[in-house]
Design a protein around this motif. Structure first.
Motif, PDB file in Angstrom:
ATOM      1  N   LYS A  73      80.778  53.962  62.683  1.00 28.20           N
ATOM      2  CA  LYS A  73      80.386  54.010  64.252  1.00 28.20           C
ATOM      3  C   LYS A  73      80.425  52.755  64.727  1.00 28.20           C
ATOM      4  CE  LYS A  73      76.716  56.476  64.089  1.00 28.20           C
ATOM      5  NZ  LYS A  73      75.415  57.285  64.251  1.00 28.20           N
ATOM      6  N   ALA A  74      80.707  52.482  65.973  1.00 34.29           N
ATOM      7  CA  ALA A  74      80.642  51.224  66.737  1.00 34.29           C
ATOM      8  C   ALA A  74      79.312  50.367  66.272  1.00 34.29           C
ATOM      9  CB  ALA A  74      81.173  51.402  68.026  1.00 34.29           C
ATOM     10  N   GLN A  75      79.458  49.114  66.600  1.00 41.67           N
ATOM     11  CA  GLN A  75      78.324  48.402  66.495  1.00 41.67           C
ATOM     12  C   GLN A  75      78.541  47.140  67.233  1.00 41.67           C
ATOM     13  OE1 GLN A  75      75.908  46.837  62.682  1.00 41.67           O
ATOM     14  NE2 GLN A  75      77.971  45.686  62.731  1.00 41.67           N
ATOM     15  N   PHE A  76      77.314  46.716  68.116  1.00 49.64           N
ATOM     16  CA  PHE A  76      77.369  45.521  68.725  1.00 49.64           C
ATOM     17  C   PHE A  76      76.233  44.725  68.196  1.00 49.64           C
ATOM     18  CE2 PHE A  76      75.765  43.181  72.342  1.00 49.64           C
ATOM     19  CZ  PHE A  76      76.877  42.387  72.708  1.00 49.64           C
ATOM     20  N   VAL A  77      76.510  43.354  68.103  1.00 52.60           N
ATOM     21  CA  VAL A  77      75.513  42.496  67.654  1.00 52.60           C
ATOM     22  C   VAL A  77      75.577  41.146  68.345  1.00 52.60           C
ATOM     23  CG1 VAL A  77      74.441  41.521  65.564  1.00 52.60           C
ATOM     24  CG2 VAL A  77      75.388  43.558  65.291  1.00 52.60           C
ATOM     25  N   SER A  78      74.290  40.731  68.838  1.00 52.75           N
ATOM     26  CA  SER A  78      74.313  39.359  69.349  1.00 52.75           C
ATOM     27  C   SER A  78      73.170  38.417  68.994  1.00 52.75           C
ATOM     28  CB  SER A  78      74.051  39.662  71.005  1.00 52.75           C
ATOM     29  OG  SER A  78      72.851  40.082  71.395  1.00 52.75           O
ATOM     30  N   ASP A  79      73.302  37.302  68.722  1.00 52.38           N
ATOM     31  CA  ASP A  79      72.604  36.169  68.171  1.00 52.38           C
ATOM     32  C   ASP A  79      72.398  35.040  69.289  1.00 52.38           C
ATOM     33  OD1 ASP A  79      72.312  37.703  65.866  1.00 52.38           O
ATOM     34  OD2 ASP A  79      74.039  36.684  64.944  1.00 52.38           O
ATOM     35  N   PHE A  80      71.322  34.575  69.182  1.00 54.16           N
ATOM     36  CA  PHE A  80      71.080  33.237  70.119  1.00 54.16           C
ATOM     37  C   PHE A  80      70.332  32.157  69.450  1.00 54.16           C
ATOM     38  CE2 PHE A  80      68.308  31.066  73.141  1.00 54.16           C
ATOM     39  CZ  PHE A  80      69.264  30.258  73.915  1.00 54.16           C
ATOM     40  N   ALA A  81      70.468  30.930  69.877  1.00 53.50           N
ATOM     41  CA  ALA A  81      69.983  29.887  69.201  1.00 53.50           C
ATOM     42  C   ALA A  81      69.737  28.737  70.435  1.00 53.50           C
ATOM     43  CB  ALA A  81      70.366  29.427  68.001  1.00 53.50           C
ATOM     44  N   MET A  82      68.836  27.899  70.305  1.00 57.64           N
ATOM     45  CA  MET A  82      68.848  26.578  70.897  1.00 57.64           C
ATOM     46  C   MET A  82      68.105  25.595  70.126  1.00 57.64           C
ATOM     47  SD  MET A  82      65.896  27.675  73.503  1.00 57.64           S
ATOM     48  CE  MET A  82      65.875  26.005  74.265  1.00 57.64           C
ATOM     49  N   ARG A  83      68.986  24.238  70.305  1.00 57.87           N
ATOM     50  CA  ARG A  83      68.481  23.011  69.400  1.00 57.87           C
ATOM     51  C   ARG A  83      68.248  21.816  70.441  1.00 57.87           C
ATOM     52  NH1 ARG A  83      72.033  22.123  64.457  1.00 57.87           N
ATOM     53  NH2 ARG A  83      73.628  21.340  65.809  1.00 57.87           N
ATOM     54  N   LYS A  84      67.137  21.048  69.950  1.00 57.34           N
ATOM     55  CA  LYS A  84      66.740  19.973  70.672  1.00 57.34           C
ATOM     56  C   LYS A  84      66.753  18.776  69.768  1.00 57.34           C
ATOM     57  CE  LYS A  84      64.889  16.874  73.175  1.00 57.34           C
ATOM     58  NZ  LYS A  84      65.571  16.101  74.644  1.00 57.34           N
ATOM     59  N   GLU A  85      67.491  17.728  69.797  1.00 60.68           N
ATOM     60  CA  GLU A  85      67.422  16.553  69.075  1.00 60.68           C
ATOM     61  C   GLU A  85      66.779  15.354  69.867  1.00 60.68           C
ATOM     62  OE1 GLU A  85      71.775  16.762  66.712  1.00 60.68           O
ATOM     63  OE2 GLU A  85      71.901  16.779  68.806  1.00 60.68           O
ATOM     64  N   PHE A  86      66.222  14.816  69.022  1.00 53.53           N
ATOM     65  CA  PHE A  86      65.307  13.747  69.539  1.00 53.53           C
ATOM     66  C   PHE A  86      65.120  12.679  68.593  1.00 53.53           C
ATOM     67  CE2 PHE A  86      62.691  17.100  68.047  1.00 53.53           C
ATOM     68  CZ  PHE A  86      61.721  16.541  67.299  1.00 53.53           C
ATOM     69  N   LEU A  87      64.434  11.627  68.894  1.00 55.59           N
ATOM     70  CA  LEU A  87      63.979  10.576  68.135  1.00 55.59           C
ATOM     71  C   LEU A  87      65.269   9.684  68.224  1.00 55.59           C
ATOM     72  CD1 LEU A  87      61.773  11.605  65.082  1.00 55.59           C
ATOM     73  CD2 LEU A  87      61.140  10.554  67.258  1.00 55.59           C
ATOM     74  N   LYS A  88      65.157   8.416  67.755  1.00 54.50           N
ATOM     75  CA  LYS A  88      66.171   7.408  67.523  1.00 54.50           C
ATOM     76  C   LYS A  88      67.357   7.837  66.823  1.00 54.50           C
ATOM     77  CE  LYS A  88      67.189   2.553  66.569  1.00 54.50           C
ATOM     78  NZ  LYS A  88      66.641   1.373  65.875  1.00 54.50           N
ATOM     79  N   ASN A  89      68.691   7.701  67.219  1.00 54.72           N
ATOM     80  CA  ASN A  89      69.769   8.269  66.575  1.00 54.72           C
ATOM     81  C   ASN A  89      69.814   9.734  66.203  1.00 54.72           C
ATOM     82  OD1 ASN A  89      70.862   5.639  66.236  1.00 54.72           O
ATOM     83  ND2 ASN A  89      69.965   5.182  64.631  1.00 54.72           N
ATOM     84  N   LYS A  90      69.009  10.600  67.060  1.00 53.43           N
ATOM     85  CA  LYS A  90      68.719  11.966  66.918  1.00 53.43           C
ATOM     86  C   LYS A  90      68.520  12.392  65.586  1.00 53.43           C
ATOM     87  CE  LYS A  90      72.790  12.669  70.150  1.00 53.43           C
ATOM     88  NZ  LYS A  90      74.251  13.085  70.243  1.00 53.43           N
ATOM     89  N   ALA A  91      67.564  11.586  64.941  1.00 50.04           N
ATOM     90  CA  ALA A  91      67.028  11.735  63.614  1.00 50.04           C
ATOM     91  C   ALA A  91      66.352  13.190  63.480  1.00 50.04           C
ATOM     92  CB  ALA A  91      66.108  10.805  63.250  1.00 50.04           C
ATOM     93  N   ALA A  92      65.698  13.674  64.562  1.00 50.91           N
ATOM     94  CA  ALA A  92      65.031  14.864  64.237  1.00 50.91           C
ATOM     95  C   ALA A  92      65.315  15.904  65.198  1.00 50.91           C
ATOM     96  CB  ALA A  92      63.375  14.595  64.710  1.00 50.91           C
ATOM     97  N   SER A  93      65.271  17.157  64.984  1.00 47.83           N
ATOM     98  CA  SER A  93      65.834  18.219  65.624  1.00 47.83           C
ATOM     99  C   SER A  93      64.759  19.430  65.747  1.00 47.83           C
ATOM    100  CB  SER A  93      67.115  18.780  65.566  1.00 47.83           C
ATOM    101  OG  SER A  93      67.144  19.307  64.070  1.00 47.83           O
ATOM    102  N   LEU A  94      64.626  20.244  66.705  1.00 42.55           N
ATOM    103  CA  LEU A  94      63.842  21.488  66.555  1.00 42.55           C
ATOM    104  C   LEU A  94      64.574  22.582  67.260  1.00 42.55           C
ATOM    105  CD1 LEU A  94      60.915  22.386  66.030  1.00 42.55           C
ATOM    106  CD2 LEU A  94      60.607  22.167  68.428  1.00 42.55           C
TER     107      LEU A  94
END
Length: 855
Positions: A757-778
């Motif tokens: 049978k047919a199938q529809f799937v969707s995924d979503f994500a968001m990412r925030k980079e911060f600190l000096k030189n983008k050292a950290a991300s959430l």
């Protein structure tokens, strides 16, 4: 759904028109193409992710070198002189001038090959270095493969390789985590070699990139009829100390952590990574069945299952490179993976007569647990025969081993409508263990002189496996009786191979012809009965042709940014162990499975015609493929109601008399004809997307016991991956914020006896980079936004009609924090060097101005 395809259609049309309008921006003026390879000055190894820039009056082009250090900048307007500069993390920047030869402007195209540009390592450039991702595109095309950058796939962060595969064009993932490429099962490799791991045992955070080879050449295993998926693991080689640490939580029951460390000193490069992952959740599965006798309905059956699962896994990976000199490198890699799983399933059953009136009910409960342990060791040697990635001799040996155990207890009770027992309850206890090991040895030689390239190699593969499975009926006094279902099995598999490839160029045509020879043997034994099963190919000289696998690739350069390619290969698909093992699997007592020891390998003749176009100014690319696959003896699933004889053999095993028996047959042949289109486009500095559509028509000719199983039908799959990045925003909150949305639709697909049978799937994500030189991300991600990832099938035969769907995992939400760190001045040998001024390693570093002697 209609809105999704309508938007995608108009988006593609508008982009195509925009691309056409830009193609002629330079009119008939002379264009320049500059190529080369960025290498380490001491090791001669290619430097991936180096930033290459070409500038002149009113012109600026920037590109990032690929995984081998190579780069190509096309469609540059002609100037007599350019400024060329290159920089890479941990290396001294370099710049020079490029002068065009006299009269070059009279040509329509000028090719300028700069050869190897060698960079010196520098520890003094920065006191502290942060490991940063490059601006490499999410997808790159090679002559025989598509390469996907996993760092760009933020929806898979904190997940497994299964999550990575879900978001790659050309691939589909079923409910059990099995991957298909164009509706065929590909061979899974890790770092180019066979693996004992399943995809859900490979952490996504340890993967650098994924390579798809839809039609492998003679260099690759002949058993790759469905193509090859090569998972390339992270292995940082930046100077000093570098690392990435991440941790994540989510629902249902999601917890994960990952640490990657790398130390590169003098002649050594050390790396280690560790990963922990936990997932949970309850999933629901449903089945509706109509039992028939010669097409006439006899009764009905309904089933609803709820399964509560918890899975834990741990992995550690470490290794080292030792650079003997600038031409010879020895490497060692070790992996350990362990895991545990628990599940508690409750299954509600309804038995109805032919008027669809409920007669009695059933309640089946299952409790189970299991463990696995996997280990992989590899020792490699590489000798460079000259500059460039095509001049080398490599040899390696890989040893994979593992063991597993699983136990389950099944209770089956049947009730009348008033709640009284309909029949005696049954209880079954299953206890299984297994262990196996694999040894792979391979030697490859590659030499390129001008346009001519010769490569050849030999490979041997040995697999030894043993499993013990005991099934016991438990009576009301808790006495155990061993059932005939119990099965102890042992098998060995041998594959010996050799190959030769020759490539050259004639005018604007590049060609490659290859031949591979493989000898394979499978020996299986049912230890309890001493019965044997398996195959040997070729079995004598009469079918020696079954051991020969040719391939050919012909590429025509249409213009500076357009190529067309034809390729052909012959492949083999050998039966898997569980497809030929005659053991009966009753994990689902209503859908049991048994192998067919008479199965033979299937052979595939695969043809492809590819058109590839790169848009100017690095704005994207387009790939169109027309393909045809002829599978002779196609291994196909066949389902039927359980026979009276088999049901008697399974007495007291909690198996329903209405169970469906699934097995495998060799079809006469299956033909797949299709077309696939992949478009990668950068619309603005912030917005880009990748769109893939695959259209396929499948025809199967098969006959079992006089039953015609011929089927044919059309199916299609389409996938859209959209990325939006906010950079240089005046708002600190929104700056360096990125979003990703993945939408995947698989249309219904015809199979023998029914359809998927047919199938529809969707995924979503968001990412925030911060600190000096983008050292950290959430990052925050939702896998399966609409909770629709279900694998549904319909079987329609003279004996039964069944409509069902299964799930492997529920919708998940994850929050993941990641931190990148590094110190280019870190010196593992500093203390010893300070105490011993005569240390040759120290003196060498001083002579080079602090540059390390390794890549």
């Amino acid at each position: 759904m209609k809105l999704f395809f309508t938007c995608a259609f108009f988006l593609l049309v508008s982009i195509d028109l925009a691309a056409q309008s830009k193609t002629g921006d330079f009119g008939g003026s002379t264009l320049v193409k500059i190529t080369g390879i960025i290498t380490d000055s001491t090791t001669q190894k290619g430097i991936a992710g180096a930033t290459v820039k070409v500038e002149a009056d009113g012109i600026q082009r920037t590109i990032v070198s690929n995984g081998t250090g190579a780069f190509a900048i096309s469609n540059i307007p002609f100037r007599k002189k350019y400024t060329f500069s290159v920089s890479a993390l941990g290396y001294k920047a370099d710049s020079s001038e490029i002068l065009m030869p006299a009269g070059a402007q009279k040509q329509s195209l000028v090719n300028k090959n700069l050869g190897a540009i060698k960079l010196l390592q520098s520890r003094n450039t920065l006191a502290t270095v942060v490991v940063r991702g490059t601006s490499a595109p999410a997808m790159q095309f090679g002559i025989d493969r598509k390469i996907f950058n996993v760092e760009k796939n933020i929806t898979a962060q904190g997940g497994t390789a299964v999550d990575v595969m879900k978001n790659i064009p050309s691939l589909s993932v079923d409910v059990d985590g099995n991957v298909q490429m164009r509706n065929s099962t590909p061979q899974i490799l890790i770092d180019g070699r066979p693996t004992i791991l399943t995809l859900d045992q490979v952490p996504a955070d340890d993967i650098e990139r994924v390579e798809l080879v839809t039609n492998p050449s003679a260099k690759y295993d002949a058993s790759s009829a469905g193509g090859i998926i090569n998972i390339v693991m992270k292995k940082n080689k930046r100077v000093g100390l570098n690392g990435i640490a991440s941790a994540g939580v989510g629902t249902p029951g999601v917890l994960n952590g990952n640490l990657n460390l790398n130390i590169r000193q003098t002649k050594f490069n050390f790396f280690v990574s560790g990963n922990y992952r936990r997932t949970g959740g309850k999933i629901t599965e449903k089945t509706y069945r109509e039992n028939r006798d010669s097409g006439i309905t006899t009764d009905y059956f309904n089933q609803v299952s709820h399964n509560d699962r918890i899975r834990n896994s741990h992995s550690i990976r470490f290794g080292a490179d030792y650079f003997l000199d600038d031409k010879n490198t020895i490497s060692f890699t070790q992996n350990f993976n362990t895991g545990q799983f628990n599940n508690n399933e409750t299954q509600y059953q309804q038995y109805l007569d032919k008027q669809n009136v409920l007669q009695h009910t059933g309640l089946l409960t299952t409790t189970g647990n299991g463990t696995f342990n996997r280990s992989s060791s590899r020792l490699s040697f590489e000798h460079k025969l000259g500059d460039g990635p095509d001049n080398k001799l490599t040899a390696d040996i890989t040893y994979n081993s593992g063991n597993n155990s699983n136990q389950s207890r099944i209770f089956n009770n049947f009730y009348n409508l008033d709640g009284t027992p309909y029949s005696p309850s049954t209880q079954v206890y299953n206890d299984g263990t297994g262990n196996n090991y694999q040894v792979t040895g391979q030697v490859d030689y590659s030499k390129k002189t001008g346009d001519k390239r010769i490569e050849f190699g030999v490979r041997t593969f040995y697999n030894n496996s043993e499993s013990n499975f005991g099934t016991y009926a438990i009576d009301h006094l808790n006495n155990a009786t061993k059932l005939p279902l119990s099965n102890d099995t042992k098998y060995t598999e041998h594959v010996n191979a050799g190959y030769f490839n020759y490539a050259n160029k004639w005018k604007s045509i590049t060609y490659q012809a290859g031949l591979r020879v493989e000898l394979s043997k499978f020996d299986g034994t049912l230890l309890d009965s001493n019965a044997h099963f398996g195959y040997k190919f070729p079995d004598g000289f009469k079918n020696l042709g079954y051991a020969i696998f040719p391939s050919i690739f012909i590429t025509k350069e249409i213009s500076e940014n357009q190529d067309i390619q034809f390729n052909y290969s012959k492949r083999i698909r050998r039966p898997r162990f569980w497809e030929i093992n005659p053991f009966v699997d009753i994990n689902d007592p209503l859908n049991i499975r048994r192998g067919n020891q008479a199965l033979k390998p299937e052979y595939t003749n695969s043809f492809e015609l590819n058109y590839f176009n790169t848009f100017p100014e690095n704005k994207g690319s387009f790939l169109a493929v027309v393909y045809f696959k002829n599978n002779v003896g196609d291994i196909t699933q066949y389902s039927d109601t359980i026979s009276t004889e088999l049901f008697k053999q399974l007495n007291n095993a909690a198996v329903s008399p209405d169970a469906i028996l699934n097995t495998f047959i060799n079809a006469g042949y299956t033909n797949r004809m299709g077309a696939e289109f992949t478009l990668q486009r950068k619309l603005t500095q912030q917005l880009d997307f990748m769109y893939d559509a695959d259209f396929q028509y499948r025809t199967t000719h098969a006959n079992v016991n006089g039953i015609n199983l011929n089927s044919n039908g059309f199916n299609f799959q389409t996938k859209l991956i959209t990325n939006y990045n906010i950079t240089n925003s005046s708002s600190k909150l929104f700056n360096n914020l990125s979003f990703q949305l993945v939408a995947d639709y698989e249309g219904p697909r015809v199979i023998p006896q029914g359809r998927i049978k047919a199938q529809f799937v969707s995924d979503f994500a968001m990412r925030k980079e911060f600190l000096k030189n983008k050292a950290a991300s959430l990052s925050f991600s939702v896998n399966d936004i609409l909770n629709t990832r279900k694998f549904g099938t319909i079987y329609d035969t003279e004996q039964f009609y069944q409509d069902s769907y299964r799930r492997w995992s529920p919708r998940t939400f994850r929050i993941t924090f990641s931190y990148k760190f590094g110190d280019s001045g870190f010196d593992l040998f500093k203390k010893r060097n300070n105490n011993d001024s005569s240390n040759p390693l120290r003196n060498s570093d001083e002579e080079q101005g602090g540059a390390s002697a390794v890549m």
